[in-house]
Scaffold this active site. Structure first.
Site, PDB file in Angstrom:
ATOM      1  N   LYS A 170      42.816  52.978  36.107  1.00 18.64           N
ATOM      2  CA  LYS A 170      42.846  51.662  35.466  1.00 18.64           C
ATOM      3  C   LYS A 170      41.825  50.782  36.172  1.00 18.64           C
ATOM      4  O   LYS A 170      42.038  50.328  37.297  1.00 18.64           O
ATOM      5  CB  LYS A 170      44.215  50.980  35.573  1.00 18.64           C
ATOM      6  CG  LYS A 170      44.233  49.697  34.731  1.00 18.64           C
ATOM      7  CD  LYS A 170      45.191  48.638  35.240  1.00 18.64           C
ATOM      8  CE  LYS A 170      44.580  47.647  36.168  1.00 18.64           C
ATOM      9  NZ  LYS A 170      43.561  46.736  35.592  1.00 18.64           N
ATOM     10  N   GLU A 245      43.220  50.156  50.001  1.00 21.84           N
ATOM     11  CA  GLU A 245      42.013  49.542  50.554  1.00 21.84           C
ATOM     12  C   GLU A 245      42.109  48.066  50.225  1.00 21.84           C
ATOM     13  O   GLU A 245      41.944  47.674  49.078  1.00 21.84           O
ATOM     14  CB  GLU A 245      40.756  50.124  49.887  1.00 21.84           C
ATOM     15  CG  GLU A 245      40.557  51.604  50.116  1.00 21.84           C
ATOM     16  CD  GLU A 245      40.150  51.944  51.532  1.00 21.84           C
ATOM     17  OE1 GLU A 245      39.830  51.025  52.315  1.00 21.84           O
ATOM     18  OE2 GLU A 245      40.168  53.144  51.867  1.00 21.84           O
ATOM     19  N   CYS A 279      34.629  43.140  50.339  1.00 25.44           N
ATOM     20  CA  CYS A 279      35.782  43.225  51.244  1.00 25.44           C
ATOM     21  C   CYS A 279      35.355  43.371  52.698  1.00 25.44           C
ATOM     22  O   CYS A 279      36.056  42.920  53.590  1.00 25.44           O
ATOM     23  CB  CYS A 279      36.702  44.357  50.833  1.00 25.44           C
ATOM     24  SG  CYS A 279      35.811  45.872  50.560  1.00 25.44           S
ATOM     25  N   GLU A 377      41.130  35.405  53.489  1.00 25.92           N
ATOM     26  CA  GLU A 377      39.960  35.969  52.831  1.00 25.92           C
ATOM     27  C   GLU A 377      39.575  35.073  51.656  1.00 25.92           C
ATOM     28  O   GLU A 377      40.387  34.810  50.781  1.00 25.92           O
ATOM     29  CB  GLU A 377      40.289  37.366  52.319  1.00 25.92           C
ATOM     30  CG  GLU A 377      39.101  38.026  51.692  1.00 25.92           C
ATOM     31  CD  GLU A 377      39.424  39.424  51.214  1.00 25.92           C
ATOM     32  OE1 GLU A 377      40.411  39.579  50.476  1.00 25.92           O
ATOM     33  OE2 GLU A 377      38.680  40.345  51.579  1.00 25.92           O
TER      34      GLU A 377
END
Ligand code: NAP
Ligand code: MG
Length: 473
Positions: A170, A245, A279, A377
């Site tokens: 997906k 991750e 990331c 983040e």
């Protein structure tokens, strides 16, 4: 306008069982570039059944077959280079040169690297008292984010195919088209039916159905920590293995003997590349107090080399991916303006860029590591400059985070470079802008994730070790 309302299941593009659709938007123009189906649980279940049916034969293919398959996939992927670059720029807003040199290229390297790894990979190991067999884990469910549409899909798929695992993917709703092109690439490479299935849709429906499905044996997820937790919770119900991750808040430690201009250029590249939506981006720049002023000046000068602009042009940094991401980044810039000193940028859109999700490249200085902008983040072009006096203090600040995805160090003294590289608690450390190694493991310590991708470590994730005692020879 693209219109692909179908899902790819068992080697065919088929109609969705539902009727809901969503628009795909070009973030540089805010124009609608296409429409995709929002798949249903029934669509996902069909895809899982196709993958299960493919499992007995696909998992038994030989190593040589899989090496040739991955090489053919890399060749077919290369044939579609221009289309891939175009589509990534359209759906993500990445500048064309970045779509080519980073996005396109990473996908290609993952397929090539998986073939290379297999050449020396042993699926059976004889020990004194036992034989260890590494067997395919089963059917894998893959859930990917929007910031690297070919890298994240390809690294997972290449490792899965190397291990003989059929997959159900997906992709992110906002960047589905590069992933959909992979289906055609695999078909052209002769992938058996059912080994690759793609169901478009929302995370809440299709993503949730992947992490809950009893016939999926392993889920590999890349995305935010909050969704990663949900994936783990769902997977727990059927004791499914998960690889996560997740995010990062990576430090770049500038040593006192570093070339200040080069160090500033490195820091700037981290907020410019992919508009900071990376990331592994270094977003906390740790600078010795003694060189703070010179470093700030050098950052300002270097930023001028990467202006924000139309991703169809050369040497620019593009827009953010979506209105949602733009709003999030604006919120963090506002917070930063309340807690630290604004050096460059600020809220709002850059001059002359009223259409598109463009945001100003923003640098804060006098940042303390406990501030929100240093802990959370942001996933946008926002840099925090934090000062230190001693190397031990720099290491302490670098590790004072819940994340541990990446770390960077620039400078001259080999012993200090080694000390910093060894001391940062993160899965990937880059010393003096060294090049990427596709054979090396990629993944996070702490809340940046569980498991590893890339190279042989990536392939191992899709395998289960089996110990056999007393195997007749
Ligand atoms: P996200 O919201 O976590 O989405 C990632 C994927 O998960 C998307 O495909 C999303 O579907 C899906 N999803 C959403 N809710 C779900 C649920 N309940 N169950 C299962 N799947 C679900 O992350 P994002 O906003 O797309 O991406 C940004 C984040 O990803 C950042 O935090 C970044 O650090 C992280 N990231 C990490 C890495 C890494 O390798 N460590 C790489 C890239 C990004 P939709 O399409 O509906 O959103
Ligand atoms: Mg999302």
């Amino acid at each position: 306008m693209r219109s692909d309302l179908k899902h790819y299941i068992n080697g065919e593009w088929i109609e969705s069982t539902g009727s809901e659709t969503t628009e795909v938007i070009n973030p540089a123009t805010e124009e609608i570039i296409g429409r995709i189906s929002l798949g249903t649980e029934a669509d996902l279940d069909k895809a899982v059944q196709a993958a299960r049916a493919a499992f007995p034969s696909f998992s038994q293919t030989t190593k040589q077959y899989r090496i040739e398959l991955l090489e053919k996939i890399a060749d077919e992927y290369a044939k579609r280079k221009d289309d891939l670059i175009k589509v990534i720029t359209e759906e993500l807003g990445a500048p064309l040169s970045l779509s080519e040199k980073v996005h396109y290229s990473m996908g290609y390297h993952h397929f090539k690297q998986a073939a290379e790894e297999l050449k020396n990979f042993s699926f059976i190991e004889k020990r004194d008292k036992s034989t260890i067999m590494k067997q395919t884990i089963g059917v894998s469910g893959l859930i990917t984010p929007w910031n690297f549409p070919t890298n994240q899909t390809s690294t997972k798929i290449a490792s899965a195919f190397a291990a003989g695992s059929p997959v159900v993917l997906k992709p992110a709703e906002v960047t589905p088209y590069a992933a959909m092109m992979l289906a055609d690439i695999f078909e052209a490479a002769g992938l058996p039916k059912g080994a690759f299935n793609l169901v478009n849709g929302s995370g809440e429906v299709v993503g949730n159905a992947i992490s809950s499905h009893p016939d999926i044996d392993f889920v590999s997820f890349t995305g935010s920590g909050a969704v990663g937790q949900k994936v783990m919770e769902n997977a727990a119900k059927t004791i499914k293995k998960v690889a996560l991750e997740l995010g990062g808040k990576s430090p770049l430690v500038v040593l006192e003997d570093a070339d200040i201009n080069k160090a500033a250029k490195t820091a700037v590249s981290h907020i410019s590349m992919n508009t900071g939506q990376v990331c592994t981006a270094a977003t906390r720049i740790l600078v010795p107090n003694a060189i703070k002023k010179q470093f700030e000046e050098a950052v300002k000068e270097n930023l001028a080399d990467f202006p924000v602009g139309d991703p169809q042009k050369e040497n620019v940094s593009g827009p953010l991916v979506s209105q949602k991401q733009w709003d999030t980044v604006q919120g963090y810039i506002e917070k930063g303006m309340n807690e630290a000193t604004l050096l460059v940028g600020g809220t709002g859109k850059p001059d002359g860029l009223d259409k598109g999700y463009f945001t100003k490249q923003t640098v804060f200085t006098d940042v303390k590591n406990d501030m929100v902008i240093a802990q959370e983040e942001i996933f946008g072009p926002v840099m925090s400059i934090i000062t230190y006096d001693t190397i031990d203090e720099a290491i302490e600040i670098a590790n004072d985070t819940v994340y541990g995805l990446a770390g960077y160090v620039v400078g001259e003294d080999p012993e200090t470079l080694q000390k910093v590289a060894a001391s940062i608690q993160a899965g990937q450390i880059t010393v003096n802008n060294a090049k990427t190694d596709y054979s090396a493991p990629f993944g996070g310590f702490k809340q940046s994730g569980i498991g590893r991708e890339w190279g042989d470590f990536g392939i191992e994730e899709y395998l289960e070790p089996k110990a056999v005692m007393g195997m007749p020879s």
